[in-house]
Design an enzyme around this catalytic site. Structure first.
Site, PDB file in Angstrom:
ATOM      1  CG  HIS A 192      -1.631   1.311   1.431  1.00 17.21           C
ATOM      2  ND1 HIS A 192      -2.885   1.569   0.938  1.00 17.21           N
ATOM      3  CD2 HIS A 192      -1.235   2.437   2.083  1.00 17.21           C
ATOM      4  CE1 HIS A 192      -3.242   2.807   1.270  1.00 17.21           C
ATOM      5  NE2 HIS A 192      -2.256   3.342   1.967  1.00 17.21           N
ATOM      6  CD  GLU A 193       1.974   3.721   3.652  1.00 16.42           C
ATOM      7  OE1 GLU A 193       2.411   4.787   3.155  1.00 16.42           O
ATOM      8  OE2 GLU A 193       0.879   3.637   4.215  1.00 16.42           O
ATOM      9  CG  HIS A 196       0.379   6.208  -0.896  1.00 14.10           C
ATOM     10  ND1 HIS A 196      -0.762   6.837  -1.336  1.00 14.10           N
ATOM     11  CD2 HIS A 196       0.059   5.621   0.285  1.00 14.10           C
ATOM     12  CE1 HIS A 196      -1.742   6.659  -0.456  1.00 14.10           C
ATOM     13  NE2 HIS A 196      -1.264   5.923   0.533  1.00 14.10           N
ATOM     14  CD  GLU A 246      -4.271   6.855   2.257  1.00 15.94           C
ATOM     15  OE1 GLU A 246      -4.082   5.632   2.399  1.00 15.94           O
ATOM     16  OE2 GLU A 246      -3.376   7.701   2.388  1.00 15.94           O
TER      17      GLU A 246
END
Length: 347
Positions: A192-193, A196, A246
């Site tokens: 997920h990070e 980004h 997000e």
């Protein structure tokens, strides 16, 4: 972070509200009353009716609009139009500055590179990187020339947090492992990070910051009220945009972790654990409208909706064979119960 301009699982800081000075009017008996100064509002109205001022305002807004329109591009996954003008070089410089600042704050708590937890994060993140390099939908230019480095911060007082900075510096706080619980949970957070940065969300946030400041200034000049304007700006622009980013990172990260042969179904369990943690620490369910992140329940619904595609990618990646090999590798390095390392609570 999940990250301020740098996305993370932490709650971003907000600038303090500007104090509006009240004026007073006295009466003979000494009593006073207060009212807000509407001088700013009258000044803004005067500008609109002045021919010379209107000319300069038209030039400014016309030039700004042209600059905005010519720097729109399509965001990954959602396909929304987004405004990005920050060049990659500046994004990396800001990432490097943030990295040096983080090192000053956390250097005494960073685990050594040969610590089992650091090696585990390094191994999992390496698989995510490899999967991203093979994903046809990933912009490979975001991976070129990056020197990746893992940092595990052993600070029991810090809230669960993890983020990836522009330039490839990865930070995971030790309290996050208690929520991740296993490799697949940690892969959910890391992917997920990482997503980004693949989607250039940091550059998008940096690009929009001057726009938000300009809109806030115009609203203040027009109304003379700061607090309500900030609330409207956050509720109608900043926070919805952040929640969109997000959600994009959730989707990109889920597909990458599935391609890396991590079980996509664990993403749902991870967010269920995160939801329980949020309710325990906050004492109540947060309102999504006033949050920079989607509500955990919403994220769980999204993950369930995307699982069919994620499972398809998992199966296409021949993960059955890889999983057997990886389990043998894990047993040889971490012992017969490799997930036991996630019970780490500092030393």
């Amino acid at each position: 972070m999940f990250r301020t301009f740098i996305r993370s699982w932490a709650i971003p800081l907000r600038p303090p509200n500007t104090i509006i000075r009240p004026t007073t009017r006295s009466f003979q008996n000494g009593a006073t009353y207060r009212r807000f100064n509407n001088k700013q509002s009258r000044s803004f109205t005067n500008l609109l009716f002045d021919p010379v001022s209107r000319k300069y305002l038209a030039l400014i807004f016309g030039g700004g609009s042209l600059f905005y329109v010519t720097h729109l591009e399509e965001a990954p996954v959602s396909g929304r139009n987004r405004f990005i003008w920050i060049p990659r070089s500046l994004e990396l410089k800001i990432g490097d500055y943030t990295y040096r600042s983080m090192l000053r704050d956390t250097s005494s708590a960073i685990l050594p590179s040969n610590h089992p937890l650091t090696k585990k994060v390094e191994t999992i993140f390496g698989r995510i990187l490899d999967a991203a390099s093979k994903d046809p939908s990933v912009d490979k230019t975001q991976l070129e020339g990056i020197k990746w480095k893992i940092h595990v911060v052993n600070d029991p007082r810090a809230p669960p947090n993890a983020f990836v900075l522009p330039g490839g510096k990865v930070f995971v706080f030790s309290s996050m492992f208690n929520i991740c619980q296993n490799d697949d949970g940690l892969a959910t957070v890391l992917s997920h990070e990482f997503a980004h940065q693949l989607a250039r969300h940091t550059a998008e946030n940096l690009s929009k910051a001057p726009v938000y400041s300009l809109i806030g200034t115009i609203m203040y000049l027009a109304t003379g009220v700061e607090g309500i304007n900030s609330l409207l700006l956050d509720g109608l622009l900043r926070m919805p945009a952040s929640r969109q980013m997000e959600t994009e990172a959730d989707y990109i990260g889920l597909m990458i972790m599935s391609r890396a042969c991590f079980h996509p179904a664990e993403s749902v369990k991870l967010w269920q654990r995160m939801s329980r943690f949020e309710k325990q620490t906050r004492g109540q369910v947060g309102f999504e409208f006033l949050s920079t992140h989607p509500a955990s329940d919403r994220r769980i619904e999204n993950m369930k909706k995307w699982l069919e595609k994620a499972n398809s990618i998992y199966e296409q990646s021949d993960c059955g064979t890889f999983g057997s090999y990886y389990n043998n590798f894990q047993n040889s390095v971490f012992g017969s119960n490799p997930d036991a390392i996630f019970s780490f609570r500092g030393y």
